[in-house]
Design a protein around this motif. Structure first.
Motif, PDB file in Angstrom:
ATOM      1  N   UNK A   5       0.841  -1.195   0.000  1.00 15.10           N
ATOM      2  CA  UNK A   5       0.000   0.000   0.000  1.00 15.10           C
ATOM      3  C   UNK A   5       0.876   1.244   0.000  1.00 15.10           C
ATOM      4  N   UNK A   6       0.627   2.151  -0.925  1.00 16.59           N
ATOM      5  CA  UNK A   6       1.292   3.456  -0.962  1.00 16.59           C
ATOM      6  C   UNK A   6       0.341   4.494  -0.381  1.00 16.59           C
ATOM      7  N   UNK A  25      -1.178  -4.026  10.952  1.00 20.45           N
ATOM      8  CA  UNK A  25      -2.104  -5.079  10.514  1.00 20.45           C
ATOM      9  C   UNK A  25      -1.433  -6.066   9.563  1.00 20.45           C
ATOM     10  N   UNK A  26      -0.189  -5.804   9.178  1.00 17.70           N
ATOM     11  CA  UNK A  26       0.543  -6.752   8.349  1.00 17.70           C
ATOM     12  C   UNK A  26       0.706  -6.356   6.902  1.00 17.70           C
ATOM     13  N   UNK A  27       0.212  -5.177   6.512  1.00 17.41           N
ATOM     14  CA  UNK A  27       0.402  -4.714   5.144  1.00 17.41           C
ATOM     15  C   UNK A  27       1.814  -4.175   4.962  1.00 17.41           C
ATOM     16  N   UNK A  28       2.309  -4.247   3.729  1.00 17.80           N
ATOM     17  CA  UNK A  28       3.570  -3.598   3.388  1.00 17.80           C
ATOM     18  C   UNK A  28       3.250  -2.155   3.012  1.00 17.80           C
ATOM     19  N   UNK A  29       3.669  -1.218   3.840  1.00 21.69           N
ATOM     20  CA  UNK A  29       3.289   0.187   3.663  1.00 21.69           C
ATOM     21  C   UNK A  29       4.484   1.005   3.188  1.00 21.69           C
ATOM     22  N   UNK A  30       4.268   1.746   2.112  1.00 19.32           N
ATOM     23  CA  UNK A  30       5.239   2.728   1.630  1.00 19.32           C
ATOM     24  C   UNK A  30       4.577   4.099   1.792  1.00 19.32           C
ATOM     25  N   UNK A  39      11.512  12.337   9.510  1.00 16.89           N
ATOM     26  CA  UNK A  39      10.556  11.449  10.180  1.00 16.89           C
ATOM     27  C   UNK A  39      10.909   9.970  10.115  1.00 16.89           C
ATOM     28  N   UNK A  40      11.767   9.562   9.163  1.00 10.46           N
ATOM     29  CA  UNK A  40      11.933   8.136   8.874  1.00 10.46           C
ATOM     30  C   UNK A  40      12.442   7.323  10.058  1.00 10.46           C
ATOM     31  N   UNK A  41      13.177   7.954  10.969  1.00 12.52           N
ATOM     32  CA  UNK A  41      13.665   7.212  12.133  1.00 12.52           C
ATOM     33  C   UNK A  41      12.568   6.980  13.160  1.00 12.52           C
ATOM     34  N   UNK A  42      11.432   7.656  13.008  1.00 10.07           N
ATOM     35  CA  UNK A  42      10.340   7.572  13.990  1.00 10.07           C
ATOM     36  C   UNK A  42       9.159   6.735  13.515  1.00 10.07           C
ATOM     37  N   UNK A  47       9.551   5.409   4.250  1.00  9.55           N
ATOM     38  CA  UNK A  47       9.128   6.721   3.772  1.00  9.55           C
ATOM     39  C   UNK A  47       9.973   7.107   2.561  1.00  9.55           C
ATOM     40  N   UNK A  48       9.314   7.593   1.507  1.00  8.82           N
ATOM     41  CA  UNK A  48      10.005   8.064   0.308  1.00  8.82           C
ATOM     42  C   UNK A  48       9.637   9.527   0.078  1.00  8.82           C
ATOM     43  N   UNK A  49      10.589  10.286  -0.387  1.00  4.94           N
ATOM     44  CA  UNK A  49      10.354  11.703  -0.650  1.00  4.94           C
ATOM     45  C   UNK A  49       9.384  11.889  -1.812  1.00  4.94           C
ATOM     46  N   UNK A  50       8.394  12.764  -1.603  1.00  2.82           N
ATOM     47  CA  UNK A  50       7.437  13.076  -2.668  1.00  2.82           C
ATOM     48  C   UNK A  50       6.753  14.400  -2.378  1.00  2.82           C
TER      49      UNK A  50
END
Length: 268
Positions: A5-6, A25-30, A39-42, A47-50
């Protein structure tokens, strides 16, 4: 196999809560963020830049995304912003910027992933709209207009993607406790004739935010939509939301009377 899920705008507020819960819940989240390094360390997900208003950023994001994953099952359009101000006093340039984020930005990132969904003959696009995409409250004219545009675009897109087995859903929350009010942008000029009226509506809005529901109800609804084999297009959520929309459509005078009565109760 876990769905990928993006989620746009996933570094804070409701987007962060949604992304974190779906990850749990077990989803692969991007998730996406304009400043992921902050934020990525938290966060427990990638997290990808956009920046959805920047064409180059969208291209770079798409390239990086498909280096990480080979398949995207669900796109959740959550990124957006809120501009407040009466219609007449809102500078056109600020109104355009509202559309650049809420409408065009959402359209651009959706279009970037559409070839992927068409090629795999499967996918689901869920867009967080708003009840104000169905009604038009004062002091939110351009925000409301941008959400109305989102509603029209995705209603049409739903039909266009049916031959490719790609689902389209809209989520239309009413009052929920998120950080959208804190991050709202006010117009940079005002017309004094509107001062008293504007102050009343701001007080009414602030009261609504203060007494709003916990957004976990929206998160649960989106999880249900993701799991649905036949997800509905429109998904109103929130206290009295169905009644509000029904009154506007079928009893407009009663709807306006109710709205104006809230104005008289508002304390500035």
């Amino acid at each position: 196999m876990s769905k990928t899920i993006v989620i746009t705008g996933a570094s804070s507020g409701f987007g962060l809560q949604l992304a974190s819960e779906l990850h749990r819940k077990g989803f692969t989240v991007i998730g996406t963020s304009r400043k992921p390094q902050s934020y990525e360390s938290d966060v427990p997900f990638k997290l990808i830049k956009l920046d959805i208003t920047d064409d180059n950023s969208i291209k770079q994001f798409t390239n990086e995304l498909f280096k990480l994953v080979s398949r995207v099952d669900v796109l959740i359009n959550n990124a957006g912003c809120l501009l407040t101000g009466m219609a007449e006093e809102t500078p056109i340039e600020q109104g355009k910027q509202q559309f650049e984020t809420n409408f065009w930005g959402t359209v651009k990132i959706t279009n970037a992933l559409l070839p992927h969904f068409r090629n795999q003959k499967y996918g689901h696009i869920i867009t967080v709209s708003s009840i104000v995409g169905l009604i038009g409250p004062p002091n939110l004219s351009y925000y409301s207009a941008s959400k109305h545009a989102v509603e029209g675009y995705f209603k049409a897109l739903r039909f266009e993607l049916m031959p490719f087995n790609v689902q389209v859903s809209l989520v239309e929350p009413s009052w929920f406790r998120t950080n959208i009010g804190e991050n709202a942008v006010a117009i940079n000029k005002s017309i004094s004739d509107y001062d008293g009226y504007r102050e009343k509506w701001i007080a009414f809005t602030n009261d609504g935010i203060k007494n709003a529901e916990n957004p976990t109800r929206v998160t649960r609804l989106i999880h249900k939509i993701i799991d649905s084999k036949q997800p509905p297009l429109k998904n109103l959520v929130g206290k009295m939301s169905g009644t509000i929309v029904f009154l506007q459509n079928y009893a407009p005078k009663l709807f306006e009377k109710s709205m104006l009565s809230q104005l008289t109760k508002a304390k500035t």
